[in-house]
Design a protein around this motif. Sequence first.
Motif, PDB file in Angstrom:
ATOM      1  N   ALA A  80       4.700   0.107   3.356  1.00 27.54           N
ATOM      2  CA  ALA A  80       3.977  -0.364   4.539  1.00 27.54           C
ATOM      3  C   ALA A  80       3.692  -1.866   4.438  1.00 27.54           C
ATOM      4  CB  ALA A  80       2.672   0.414   4.704  1.00 27.54           C
ATOM      5  N   ILE A  81       3.348  -2.322   3.241  1.00 30.26           N
ATOM      6  CA  ILE A  81       3.071  -3.754   3.039  1.00 30.26           C
ATOM      7  C   ILE A  81       4.331  -4.578   3.265  1.00 30.26           C
ATOM      8  CG2 ILE A  81       2.434  -5.490   1.309  1.00 30.26           C
ATOM      9  CD1 ILE A  81       0.545  -3.321   0.112  1.00 30.26           C
ATOM     10  N   LEU A  82       5.447  -4.096   2.751  1.00 29.69           N
ATOM     11  CA  LEU A  82       6.711  -4.811   2.955  1.00 29.69           C
ATOM     12  C   LEU A  82       7.088  -4.852   4.441  1.00 29.69           C
ATOM     13  CD1 LEU A  82       8.782  -3.479  -0.078  1.00 29.69           C
ATOM     14  CD2 LEU A  82       7.973  -5.830   0.253  1.00 29.69           C
ATOM     15  N   ARG A  83       6.822  -3.758   5.165  1.00 28.94           N
ATOM     16  CA  ARG A  83       7.145  -3.726   6.594  1.00 28.94           C
ATOM     17  C   ARG A  83       6.331  -4.747   7.389  1.00 28.94           C
ATOM     18  NH1 ARG A  83       7.287   1.947   5.857  1.00 28.94           N
ATOM     19  NH2 ARG A  83       5.207   2.149   6.781  1.00 28.94           N
ATOM     20  N   LEU A  84       5.173  -5.141   6.853  1.00 26.30           N
ATOM     21  CA  LEU A  84       4.362  -6.156   7.520  1.00 26.30           C
ATOM     22  C   LEU A  84       5.005  -7.538   7.442  1.00 26.30           C
ATOM     23  CD1 LEU A  84       0.804  -5.216   6.207  1.00 26.30           C
ATOM     24  CD2 LEU A  84       1.666  -4.865   8.528  1.00 26.30           C
ATOM     25  N   GLY A  85       5.871  -7.717   6.446  1.00 23.20           N
ATOM     26  CA  GLY A  85       6.473  -9.023   6.241  1.00 23.20           C
ATOM     27  C   GLY A  85       5.961  -9.734   5.010  1.00 23.20           C
ATOM     28  N   ALA A  86       5.135  -9.045   4.204  1.00 24.26           N
ATOM     29  CA  ALA A  86       4.638  -9.642   2.960  1.00 24.26           C
ATOM     30  C   ALA A  86       5.750  -9.660   1.920  1.00 24.26           C
ATOM     31  CB  ALA A  86       3.444  -8.856   2.434  1.00 24.26           C
ATOM     32  N   LYS A  87       5.640 -10.566   0.975  1.00 26.05           N
ATOM     33  CA  LYS A  87       6.604 -10.659  -0.118  1.00 26.05           C
ATOM     34  C   LYS A  87       5.911 -10.326  -1.436  1.00 26.05           C
ATOM     35  CE  LYS A  87       9.669 -14.018   2.078  1.00 26.05           C
ATOM     36  NZ  LYS A  87       9.022 -14.037   3.384  1.00 26.05           N
ATOM     37  N   GLN A  88       6.637  -9.664  -2.327  1.00 26.49           N
ATOM     38  CA  GLN A  88       6.057  -9.289  -3.614  1.00 26.49           C
ATOM     39  C   GLN A  88       5.945 -10.511  -4.526  1.00 26.49           C
ATOM     40  OE1 GLN A  88       7.505  -5.664  -5.498  1.00 26.49           O
ATOM     41  NE2 GLN A  88       7.303  -6.615  -7.508  1.00 26.49           N
ATOM     42  N   ASP A  89       4.737 -10.727  -5.050  1.00 26.70           N
ATOM     43  CA  ASP A  89       4.502 -11.817  -5.992  1.00 26.70           C
ATOM     44  C   ASP A  89       4.772 -11.380  -7.433  1.00 26.70           C
ATOM     45  OD1 ASP A  89       3.656 -13.621  -4.013  1.00 26.70           O
ATOM     46  OD2 ASP A  89       1.641 -12.770  -4.028  1.00 26.70           O
TER      47      ASP A  89
END
Length: 200
Positions: A147-156
């Motif tokens: 869900a976080i990735l679908r928001l457009g966030a990138k993994q740090d």
Amino acid sequence: MDSWLRPIQLEGELVKLVPLQKSQKVDLVFAASDGKLWELWYTSVPSPKTIDSYLDIALSQQASGHALPFAIINKKTNTIVGSTRFLNVDATNKRVEIGATWYAKKVQRTGINTECKYLLLKYAFENLDCIAVEFCTHFHNHPSRNAILRLGAKQDGILRNHRVDDSGNLRDTVVYSILNSEWKTVKTALEFKLGKNQVS
């Protein structure tokens, strides 16, 4: 509370985010009982036994300026269907985390999460002038990670052995972020998704 982040109400087409209060106790437990969300071992959702401490912790963090918790109201039914918050507030460096989020099972994957995150991100970047917004989740919480990735966030990255949970298990925490320089594109993508959700 730090004047940078004060209790507010945010409203969209599907949801209202209102300040979390102890008077919402029964409604929060009722929402969490849809799917018995507190049984998920990799997340923390209030149960009838833990709701008092859940509220005490959230409101004490708000009082100290470290968090701003919300109850999520489904506008269609005018009922509480979950909770979310700004947390790990860093006013000096203009950073916040969005987390401690959960939803009643019946509203998961309905567009409500997308709109909640849109409202919080819009406020963070356009009102608080944040330079970055973070998301953190358990390594094994794959629905949340997706869900976080679908928001457009990138993994740090992954903080290994980051915490010890209530059962004594070691938690690896996956950290994601959205930067202020990325917000315009992320906002456009979220508004497109919300438009599709409202049509369908």
